[in-house]
Design a protein around this motif. Structure first.
Motif, PDB file in Angstrom:
ATOM      1  N   ILE A 396       0.826  -1.214   0.000  1.00  0.00           N
ATOM      2  CA  ILE A 396       0.000   0.000   0.000  1.00  0.00           C
ATOM      3  C   ILE A 396       0.858   1.261   0.000  1.00  0.00           C
ATOM      4  O   ILE A 396       0.328   2.365  -0.107  1.00  0.00           O
ATOM      5  N   LEU A 397       2.161   1.102   0.103  1.00  0.00           N
ATOM      6  CA  LEU A 397       3.068   2.248   0.088  1.00  0.00           C
ATOM      7  C   LEU A 397       3.591   2.488  -1.318  1.00  0.00           C
ATOM      8  O   LEU A 397       3.722   1.551  -2.113  1.00  0.00           O
ATOM      9  N   PRO A 398       3.933   3.723  -1.648  1.00  0.00           N
ATOM     10  CA  PRO A 398       4.619   3.968  -2.918  1.00  0.00           C
ATOM     11  C   PRO A 398       5.924   3.175  -2.966  1.00  0.00           C
ATOM     12  O   PRO A 398       6.581   2.971  -1.933  1.00  0.00           O
ATOM     13  N   ARG A 399       6.307   2.705  -4.137  1.00  0.00           N
ATOM     14  CA  ARG A 399       7.519   1.894  -4.255  1.00  0.00           C
ATOM     15  C   ARG A 399       8.747   2.654  -3.742  1.00  0.00           C
ATOM     16  O   ARG A 399       9.626   2.060  -3.106  1.00  0.00           O
ATOM     17  N   GLU A 400       8.818   3.920  -3.977  1.00  0.00           N
ATOM     18  CA  GLU A 400       9.971   4.681  -3.503  1.00  0.00           C
ATOM     19  C   GLU A 400      10.013   4.731  -1.983  1.00  0.00           C
ATOM     20  O   GLU A 400      11.094   4.737  -1.385  1.00  0.00           O
ATOM     21  N   THR A 401       8.837   4.757  -1.353  1.00  0.00           N
ATOM     22  CA  THR A 401       8.808   4.734   0.113  1.00  0.00           C
ATOM     23  C   THR A 401       9.345   3.407   0.631  1.00  0.00           C
ATOM     24  O   THR A 401      10.145   3.369   1.587  1.00  0.00           O
ATOM     25  N   SER A 402       8.931   2.298   0.027  1.00  0.00           N
ATOM     26  CA  SER A 402       9.441   0.995   0.444  1.00  0.00           C
ATOM     27  C   SER A 402      10.952   0.915   0.271  1.00  0.00           C
ATOM     28  O   SER A 402      11.666   0.383   1.135  1.00  0.00           O
ATOM     29  N   LYS A 403      11.451   1.452  -0.841  1.00  0.00           N
ATOM     30  CA  LYS A 403      12.902   1.453  -1.046  1.00  0.00           C
ATOM     31  C   LYS A 403      13.605   2.265   0.037  1.00  0.00           C
ATOM     32  O   LYS A 403      14.658   1.871   0.546  1.00  0.00           O
ATOM     33  N   THR A 404      13.020   3.389   0.395  1.00  0.00           N
ATOM     34  CA  THR A 404      13.619   4.247   1.425  1.00  0.00           C
ATOM     35  C   THR A 404      13.630   3.545   2.774  1.00  0.00           C
ATOM     36  O   THR A 404      14.624   3.608   3.516  1.00  0.00           O
ATOM     37  N   VAL A 405      12.529   2.857   3.111  1.00  0.00           N
ATOM     38  CA  VAL A 405      12.473   2.117   4.372  1.00  0.00           C
ATOM     39  C   VAL A 405      13.529   1.014   4.383  1.00  0.00           C
ATOM     40  O   VAL A 405      14.264   0.843   5.378  1.00  0.00           O
ATOM     41  N   ILE A 406      13.625   0.259   3.307  1.00  0.00           N
ATOM     42  CA  ILE A 406      14.598  -0.837   3.246  1.00  0.00           C
ATOM     43  C   ILE A 406      16.023  -0.303   3.358  1.00  0.00           C
ATOM     44  O   ILE A 406      16.860  -0.878   4.072  1.00  0.00           O
ATOM     45  N   LYS A 407      16.314   0.804   2.713  1.00  0.00           N
ATOM     46  CA  LYS A 407      17.657   1.390   2.838  1.00  0.00           C
ATOM     47  C   LYS A 407      17.927   1.825   4.276  1.00  0.00           C
ATOM     48  O   LYS A 407      19.030   1.622   4.804  1.00  0.00           O
ATOM     49  N   LEU A 409      16.724   0.522   6.943  1.00  0.00           N
ATOM     50  CA  LEU A 409      16.990  -0.689   7.718  1.00  0.00           C
ATOM     51  C   LEU A 409      18.387  -1.223   7.433  1.00  0.00           C
ATOM     52  O   LEU A 409      19.135  -1.585   8.356  1.00  0.00           O
ATOM     53  N   HIS A 410      18.757  -1.254   6.166  1.00  0.00           N
ATOM     54  CA  HIS A 410      20.092  -1.745   5.818  1.00  0.00           C
ATOM     55  C   HIS A 410      21.184  -0.860   6.401  1.00  0.00           C
ATOM     56  O   HIS A 410      22.250  -1.359   6.801  1.00  0.00           O
ATOM     57  N   ASP A 411      20.946   0.430   6.462  1.00  0.00           N
ATOM     58  CA  ASP A 411      21.927   1.336   7.072  1.00  0.00           C
ATOM     59  C   ASP A 411      22.155   0.997   8.544  1.00  0.00           C
ATOM     60  O   ASP A 411      23.205   1.336   9.112  1.00  0.00           O
ATOM     61  N   ARG A 412      21.197   0.334   9.157  1.00  0.00           N
ATOM     62  CA  ARG A 412      21.299  -0.061  10.571  1.00  0.00           C
ATOM     63  C   ARG A 412      21.673  -1.539  10.717  1.00  0.00           C
ATOM     64  O   ARG A 412      21.594  -2.101  11.806  1.00  0.00           O
ATOM     65  N   ASN A 413      22.075  -2.178   9.605  1.00  0.00           N
ATOM     66  CA  ASN A 413      22.402  -3.612   9.590  1.00  0.00           C
ATOM     67  C   ASN A 413      21.220  -4.468  10.045  1.00  0.00           C
ATOM     68  O   ASN A 413      21.379  -5.467  10.748  1.00  0.00           O
ATOM     69  N   ILE A 414      20.025  -4.054   9.638  1.00  0.00           N
ATOM     70  CA  ILE A 414      18.799  -4.791   9.930  1.00  0.00           C
ATOM     71  C   ILE A 414      18.281  -5.391   8.626  1.00  0.00           C
ATOM     72  O   ILE A 414      18.130  -4.680   7.621  1.00  0.00           O
ATOM     73  N   ARG A 415      17.999  -6.686   8.637  1.00  0.00           N
ATOM     74  CA  ARG A 415      17.457  -7.360   7.455  1.00  0.00           C
ATOM     75  C   ARG A 415      16.003  -6.928   7.250  1.00  0.00           C
ATOM     76  O   ARG A 415      15.227  -6.816   8.214  1.00  0.00           O
ATOM     77  N   ALA A 416      15.618  -6.694   5.998  1.00  0.00           N
ATOM     78  CA  ALA A 416      14.285  -6.191   5.659  1.00  0.00           C
ATOM     79  C   ALA A 416      13.466  -7.305   5.014  1.00  0.00           C
ATOM     80  O   ALA A 416      13.889  -7.916   4.025  1.00  0.00           O
ATOM     81  N   TYR A 417      12.282  -7.547   5.579  1.00  0.00           N
ATOM     82  CA  TYR A 417      11.410  -8.609   5.085  1.00  0.00           C
ATOM     83  C   TYR A 417      10.043  -8.031   4.706  1.00  0.00           C
ATOM     84  O   TYR A 417       9.517  -7.145   5.387  1.00  0.00           O
ATOM     85  N   LEU A 418       9.444  -8.614   3.655  1.00  0.00           N
ATOM     86  CA  LEU A 418       8.135  -8.179   3.175  1.00  0.00           C
ATOM     87  C   LEU A 418       7.129  -9.321   3.352  1.00  0.00           C
ATOM     88  O   LEU A 418       7.314 -10.172   4.215  1.00  0.00           O
ATOM     89  N   TYR A 419       6.081  -9.325   2.552  1.00  0.00           N
ATOM     90  CA  TYR A 419       4.973 -10.268   2.745  1.00  0.00           C
ATOM     91  C   TYR A 419       4.327 -10.577   1.402  1.00  0.00           C
ATOM     92  O   TYR A 419       4.187  -9.694   0.542  1.00  0.00           O
ATOM     93  N   ILE A 420       3.921 -11.858   1.225  1.00  0.00           N
ATOM     94  CA  ILE A 420       3.161 -12.248   0.043  1.00  0.00           C
ATOM     95  C   ILE A 420       2.322 -13.461   0.418  1.00  0.00           C
ATOM     96  O   ILE A 420       2.626 -14.172   1.372  1.00  0.00           O
ATOM     97  N   ARG A 421       1.235 -13.680  -0.313  1.00  0.00           N
ATOM     98  CA  ARG A 421       0.340 -14.790  -0.006  1.00  0.00           C
ATOM     99  C   ARG A 421       0.014 -15.556  -1.281  1.00  0.00           C
ATOM    100  O   ARG A 421       0.268 -15.074  -2.393  1.00  0.00           O
ATOM    101  N   ASN A 422      -0.598 -16.760  -1.127  1.00  0.00           N
ATOM    102  CA  ASN A 422      -0.805 -17.632  -2.271  1.00  0.00           C
ATOM    103  C   ASN A 422      -2.027 -17.267  -3.098  1.00  0.00           C
ATOM    104  O   ASN A 422      -2.275 -17.907  -4.117  1.00  0.00           O
TER     105      ASN A 422
END
Length: 768
Positions: A396-407, A409-422
């Motif tokens: 539900i977030l803009p793709r650029e927002t998700s990229k910013t969040v993941i970066k 997290l990575h800047d803090r050495n935190i692994r970033a996980y998302l979600y998907i369903r069948n």
């Protein structure tokens, strides 16, 4: 995201679904370890066959199989030539009526009448209506078999083949049916037995029965909550969604069902999202039914002298692996598949930000993004030892927002996980874009009904959904694009792969299969499809991707061969043995026995509509429960809102931090044991029975575990407790917190303040 409210219907009944759904709405890193194949792949041992006049013998380096021709009886021996398993010898009469039923609402009052004889079968009828308009889409309402039973009597014909032997077996069936049997050596130190009834018309179930030995216990069977030793129990091998304890109604429901405190609504105490048909016996063998059709085990429930496996249909294949406990685990996990070795950071501590739905405080994109940034700010401010962070509502977030969040997290050495369903759906879950549903239906990527129209069902979040058809090459290519978007475009490190259990028997798939065989098999196909994509990404980039699943099933190369980890479904936020914190150990140890050992609990529980959100005490005890389990991850209710460690105040936050730091301290040991398990098949976290199979108490213990051979863990799962009674098996054990030493076997009582986890080291060891 988890189950809240759902229905299921064919496309022809969409209007009824919509009416129902309207009602629902009112309510430090270790090195990268290569993700090599997890099936052991041991070569098939060549067999020597001796075709005697009265006895046929097949032998290899692992043991032998002996067929007595008349009266018919098959026996299995280990490498030391010790008898470990044999068919029963009892014979049925000319008319043996049969009756077996999984009763509605999981009750257990009707006695079963099952014939215990060599290679039996039933001629009659089977009914298996499923729920179609509740959160339990795809579950049985009931399943019943009724008819007349016959069995094999003697070997009519036998011939040696290039692989083993083939037999034609006479029966006591007056119509003259015979049973065709093939016995062959198979991989992972096993022998394969295949039987089919000929002619097959009218046959609804096939079975085989074996002698139940004194003090024999049975361990495995997937994510069951009811027992660690299944002797004396009946088990249904059919994936069942969202079975939960009755909460405040438990005293009435437990009594009315006849199932006691382990009763789960609506399918009974043995119901599970994640099922294995494999088990290890302390009698000296491993056993695996190799079938995705609905099947059942009767482990001495109906007959104290015999156990039976039976399968709906006209044929059955099973494998027997002679060997003591650890050798049996090696064989079974080699057949079924073993969880991939993760990075140490993937073990956690991990925090999950679910999207709040079906609430007056439901999230939209703006509120959800604000919560993510607030979580990151809290992680920084409290200096929390977080290694992973999940934001499920990334779609539900803009793709650029998700990229910013993941970066960030990575800047803090935190692994970033998302979600998907069948499945694709139009609902308020906020886990995918609305146009995804339209695209999948228009392009034919979903499972159909008998008329060739999309098979629509009610999603758990008050909308319509359709399962993705992973037998369709075009759907697979489309799915690959979705996975690559998360992992390549956005650079996420992994994801939760949710659902997969609500396949209806009348669904039709691209490859011609139906829900009758795909209900259980679908999660394996689902996870295998994703694994192939991940393998390609890892091979080309050198990255390590971590994904965890919910639904699963066994088989020769079952679900566990493709996953990194799995979580036990929607645990309830309570103390119950049915589906709360006291159900976790039994679940973890049962699934881990056959290769699914990357257990990944939801700290705090998830399903809390009828029990209320987790209290600070329960949250803390759950955190310490997870501290010496494989994966340490917070994930709780989207209805009452996520409870992050700081939610309850400073004291609970410090308790959580202490539990997280204990997990980090033990993580190198967990990693080493996980790596060893890739070869040995012995799970990192194991039941006491694995190391102490002759100890009757150890075989029954379902609230303790061993982390490797030298760490004994006994978490507190009782509300208000300040001490913990612990059973210590043979040897010297040191209580780590107090330094007190005890000589087992014995029971001891140790202090258990709220900010602690009772655990012991074997004297003279220092595992972490």
């Amino acid at each position: 995201m988890k189950f809240l409210c759902s229905s299921s219907t064919s496309a022809a009944s969409i209007f009824l679904s919509v009416v129902f759904l309207a009602g629902c709405l009112s309510n430090s890193e270790s090195p990268v370890v290569a993700n090599t194949a997890t099936v052991s792949g041991s070569a098939v041992q060549p067999a020597q066959v001796n075709m005697g006049e009265q006895t046929i013998a097949m032998r290899n380096a692992n043991g032998r199989v002996e067929v007595l021709k008349n009266p018919l009886r098959i026996r299995f021996f280990n490498a030391a030539d010790e008898l470990v398993l044999e068919q029963v010898s009892s014979s049925g009469g000319l008319f043996e009526p049969g009756f077996a039923v999984d009763e509605p609402l999981g009750s257990d009052y009707l006695p079963r009448r099952l014939l215990n004889a060599p290679f039996s079968y039933m001629v009659g009828a089977e009914i298996a209506p499923q729920l179609r308009a509740t959160p339990w889409v795809g579950n049985y309402i009931t399943q019943a078999l009724v008819g007349v039973q016959y069995h094999g009597t003697e070997v009519l014909e036998a011939k040696e083949t290039a692989r083993g032997v083939e037999l034609t077996i006479a029966t006591n069936d007056p119509t003259g049916r015979v049973i065709d049997v093939a016995i062959n050596p198979a991989d992972n130190n096993s022998f394969e037995v295949r039987m089919s009834v000929n002619p097959a018309e009218g046959v609804v179930m096939v079975a085989d029965s074996f002698v139940l030995r004194d003090e024999e216990s049975f361990h495995g069977f997937g994510g069951r909550h009811n027992a660690i030793n299944q002797r004396g129990n009946l088990l249904t091998n059919f994936i069942q969604a969202q079975n939960i304890g009755a909460g405040p109604l438990a005293p009435v429901a437990n009594l009315a069902s006849g199932q006691g405190e382990g009763y789960m609504f609506p399918s009974g105490p043995d119901a599970a999202y994640y099922i294995s048909t494999a088990f290890a016996s302390t009698g000296g063998y491993g056993f695996m039914l190799d079938s995705t059709r609905p099947s059942r085990y009767d482990l001495g429930a109906s007959n104290a002298d015999a156990w039976q496996v039976n399968v709906s249909g006209t044929e059955m294949t099973y494998l027997v692996a002679p060997g003591a406990e650890k050798k049996a685990l090696q064989s079974l996990s080699g057949l079924q598949g073993r969880h991939r070795v993760p990075l140490q950071a993937d073990l956690g501590p991990t925090l999950s930000r679910a999207v709040r739905v079906l609430s007056a405080e439901a999230d939209d994109a703006t509120s959800y993004e604000a919560k993510i940034w607030d979580d990151i700010a809290k992680i920084d401010a409290f200096k929390l030892p977080v290694k992973g962070y999940v934001f499920e509502g990334w779609e539900i977030l803009p793709r650029e927002t998700s990229k910013t969040v993941i970066k960030a997290l990575h800047d803090r050495n935190i692994r970033a996980y998302l979600y998907i369903r069948n499945y694709v759906g139009v609902d308020v879950a906020n886990t995918e874009r609305p146009e995804t549903f339209t695209e999948a239906l228009q392009e034919g990527y979903v499972v159909n009904d008998a008329a060739g129209l999309p098979y629509l069902f009610g999603t758990p979040f008050g909308g319509l959904g359709a399962a993705i058809d992973f037998t369709n090459p075009e759907a697979i290519a489309w799915w690959e694009g979705r996975i690559r978007e998360m992992l390549v475009d956005l650079k996420a490190d992994g994801f939760m792969q949710d659902f997969g259990e609500h396949i209806a028997l009348d669904m039709h798939f691209f490859d011609g299969s139906t829900g009758e065989t795909m209900h259980n098999h679908y999660p394996t196909v689902f996870h295998q499809t994703t694994r192939k994509i991940i393998d390609d990404i890892e091979a080309k980039t050198g990255r390590h991707i971590f994904f965890w699943t919910r639904a699963g099933y066994s088989g020769r190369q079952g679900s566990s061969g493709f996953e990194s980890s799995n979580f036990p479904g929607d645990e309830t936020s309570d103390w119950s043995r049915a589906s709360g914190i006291a159900s976790l150990t039994t679940d973890m140890l049962s699934r881990g026995a056959t290769g699914s050992y990357g257990y990944n609990t939801d700290i705090g529980g998830y399903f809390d509509f009828h029990v209320g959100a987790a209290s600070a005490e329960l949250y803390t005890r759950w955190s310490f429960w997870a501290a010496l389990s494989p994966v340490f991850r917070v994930h709780n209710s989207s209805s009452n809102g996520v409870r992050m460690p700081w939610f309850y105040g400073e004291e609970t936050l410090e308790h959580w931090r202490k539990a997280a730091e204990l997990h980090l301290k033990a993580a190198p040991l967990i990693m080493r044991l996980w790596q060893e398990a890739q070869t040995t098949g012995v799970p990192p976290v194991r039941g006491l029975w694995v190391e102490y199979p002759k100890d009757e108490r150890a075989r029954q213990e379902d609230q303790q575990w061993l982390l490797g051979p030298n760490v004994l863990v006994a978490p507190v799962v009782e509300q208000g407790a300040s001490t913990r009674n612990v059973y210590l098996p043979q040897g010297c054990w040191k209580h780590v917190d107090t330094g007190a030493q005890f000589e087992g076997p014995r029971d001891v009582t140790v202090p258990a303040p709220i900010d602690s986890l009772p655990y012991f080291f074997k004297c003279g060891t220092n595992p972490f």
